[in-house]
Design a protein around this motif. Structure first.
Motif, short mmCIF file in Angstrom:
data_model
loop_
_atom_site.label_atom_id
_atom_site.label_comp_id
_atom_site.label_asym_id
_atom_site.label_seq_id
_atom_site.Cartn_x
_atom_site.Cartn_y
_atom_site.Cartn_z
N GLU A 191 111.38 -26.23 -84.81
CA GLU A 191 111.39 -27.62 -84.32
C GLU A 191 110.71 -27.78 -82.97
OE1 GLU A 191 115.51 -29.05 -84.05
OE2 GLU A 191 116.00 -27.36 -85.33
N ALA A 192 110.14 -26.71 -82.42
CA ALA A 192 109.67 -26.76 -81.03
C ALA A 192 108.72 -27.92 -80.77
CB ALA A 192 109.02 -25.42 -80.66
N GLU A 193 107.71 -28.06 -81.60
CA GLU A 193 106.70 -29.10 -81.35
C GLU A 193 107.30 -30.50 -81.46
OE1 GLU A 193 102.85 -28.19 -83.09
OE2 GLU A 193 102.56 -30.36 -83.36
N THR A 194 108.19 -30.70 -82.43
CA THR A 194 108.83 -32.01 -82.59
C THR A 194 109.66 -32.35 -81.36
OG1 THR A 194 109.00 -31.50 -84.93
CG2 THR A 194 110.30 -33.37 -84.15
N VAL A 195 110.43 -31.37 -80.88
CA VAL A 195 111.29 -31.60 -79.72
C VAL A 195 110.46 -31.90 -78.48
CG1 VAL A 195 112.86 -30.40 -78.12
CG2 VAL A 195 113.20 -30.19 -80.60
N VAL A 196 109.44 -31.09 -78.26
CA VAL A 196 108.65 -31.22 -77.03
C VAL A 196 107.85 -32.52 -77.02
CG1 VAL A 196 106.69 -30.21 -75.79
CG2 VAL A 196 108.58 -28.75 -76.53
N THR A 197 107.22 -32.85 -78.13
CA THR A 197 106.42 -34.07 -78.14
C THR A 197 107.33 -35.31 -78.05
OG1 THR A 197 106.27 -34.00 -80.56
CG2 THR A 197 104.43 -33.07 -79.32
N ALA A 198 108.55 -35.21 -78.57
CA ALA A 198 109.50 -36.32 -78.42
C ALA A 198 109.88 -36.49 -76.94
CB ALA A 198 110.74 -36.10 -79.27
N GLN A 199 110.07 -35.37 -76.24
CA GLN A 199 110.38 -35.46 -74.81
C GLN A 199 109.22 -36.08 -74.03
OE1 GLN A 199 111.25 -31.35 -73.89
NE2 GLN A 199 113.45 -31.59 -74.24
N VAL A 200 108.00 -35.74 -74.44
CA VAL A 200 106.83 -36.32 -73.77
C VAL A 200 106.81 -37.84 -73.99
CG1 VAL A 200 104.29 -36.45 -73.84
CG2 VAL A 200 105.43 -34.21 -73.88
N ARG A 201 106.98 -38.26 -75.23
CA ARG A 201 106.96 -39.70 -75.53
C ARG A 201 108.04 -40.45 -74.76
NH1 ARG A 201 103.92 -40.42 -80.25
NH2 ARG A 201 103.70 -38.46 -81.35
N ALA A 202 109.26 -39.89 -74.76
CA ALA A 202 110.38 -40.57 -74.11
C ALA A 202 110.21 -40.58 -72.59
CB ALA A 202 111.69 -39.88 -74.49
N GLY A 203 109.76 -39.48 -72.04
CA GLY A 203 109.61 -39.40 -70.59
C GLY A 203 108.55 -40.35 -70.06
N LEU A 204 107.53 -40.58 -70.86
CA LEU A 204 106.40 -41.41 -70.41
C LEU A 204 106.46 -42.84 -70.95
CD1 LEU A 204 103.54 -38.76 -70.89
CD2 LEU A 204 104.85 -39.27 -68.81
N ALA A 205 107.57 -43.21 -71.57
CA ALA A 205 107.68 -44.53 -72.21
C ALA A 205 107.40 -45.64 -71.20
CB ALA A 205 109.08 -44.70 -72.80
N GLY A 206 106.56 -46.57 -71.62
CA GLY A 206 106.30 -47.76 -70.81
C GLY A 206 105.24 -47.56 -69.74
N LEU A 207 104.72 -46.36 -69.55
CA LEU A 207 103.71 -46.15 -68.52
C LEU A 207 102.34 -46.61 -69.02
CD1 LEU A 207 104.49 -42.67 -66.91
CD2 LEU A 207 105.58 -44.87 -66.55
N ASP A 208 101.48 -47.02 -68.07
CA ASP A 208 100.12 -47.40 -68.46
C ASP A 208 99.12 -46.34 -68.00
OD1 ASP A 208 99.62 -47.81 -65.75
OD2 ASP A 208 100.06 -49.96 -65.87
N ALA A 209 97.87 -46.55 -68.35
CA ALA A 209 96.84 -45.53 -68.07
C ALA A 209 96.71 -45.27 -66.57
CB ALA A 209 95.51 -45.98 -68.66
#
Ligand code: PEP
Length: 250
Positions: free
Chosen positions: A138-156
């Motif tokens: 599950e490593a990739e699923t867990v890590v990419t989910a953390q990336v998405r959640a941590g960066l939620a709402g940020l712009d470029a």
């Protein structure tokens, strides 16, 4: 071209006097490091003393965590405004030890990142899977989910101030480093996630550090990987000679 970032995370180590001794030796040993950034994140207690010592040197100052409110009734907390005021340029957010011992979840991590960016602090977002998660595929699923959640709402534009640190939990403080190939594979997966979230330009520019038992004898191989743009170093950052060797990776 991404400028590598080598960062030392001292965790809960060193008195103020020990911090000063380390910083003087580090600055003296760094020499010309214009092709890379070097950062130290001491405990809060040493920040004010180190700030003037590090000014106008190649060694930047950062903190290990921050709270998301600017001020108020939050006993024991430190705000982004306070860190900026002390001269911090970076702050580590979402380290696995914060997630494990202090209850920092993805939503809190995201709030801390937004608050830090609001005060001009560059944020190092830490992500990483546990051993059971890796063994379970599950490593990739867990890590990419953390990336998405941590960066939620940020712009470029905000993403220019973000660094991601991939730190497999099972590699932190254990001496059990991810292989360079496994680390590279995860970094590539993180970058692909960033392409989906923010587009090619942001993803190509964003630095992804590896962390987890980085040492003088494994840093060169890790740093040779295409998508590894730096190291977040815990234990080996405490001895200044080891940290200097890591900062001088070839
Ligand atoms: C860390 O604390 O972020 C870390 C990677 O620790 P270590 O280098 O000791 O594994």
């Amino acid at each position: 071209m991404r400028t590598p970032l080598i960062a030392g995370n001292w965790k809960m180590n060193k008195t103020v006097a020990e911090s000063v001794e380390w910083a003087r030796a580090c600055i003296a040993g760094l020499g010309d490091v214009s092709d890379r950034e070097v950062l130290v994140c001491p405990p809060y207690t040493a920040l004010a003393t180190l700030a003037p010592l590090l000014e106008a040197t190649p060694l930047a100052l950062g903190a290990q965590d921050v709270f998301y409110a600017e001020k108020g009734a939050y006993t024991g907390a430190i705000s982004p405004l306070m860190l900026k005021d002390l001269g911090c340029r970076y702050v580590i957010i979402g380290h696995s030890e914060r997630r494990q011992h202090f209850g920092d979840n993805d939503a809190i991590v995201n709030k801390k990142i937004v608050a830090a960016l609001g005060h001009g602090l560059k944020s190092i977002l830490c992500v990483g899977e546990s051993k059971p998660q890796r063994d379970g595929g599950e490593a990739e699923t867990v890590v990419t989910a953390q990336v998405r959640a941590g960066l939620a709402g940020l712009d470029a534009a905000q993403m220019e101030k973000i660094v991601i640190a991939y730190e497999p939990i099972w590699a932190i403080g254990t001496g059990d480093t991810a292989t360079a190939a496994d680390a590279q594979a995860m970094h590539a997966a993180i970058r692909a996630t960033l392409v989906g979230l923010f587009g090619d330009t942001v993803a190509a520019a964003l630095r992804i550090q590896y962390g987890g038992s980085v040492k003088p004898d494994n840093v060169d191989e890790l740093m040779a990987q295409l998508d590894i743009d730096g190291a977040l170093v815990g234990g080996a950052s405490l001895a200044v000679e080891d940290f200097l060797r890591i900062a001088h990776f070839v």
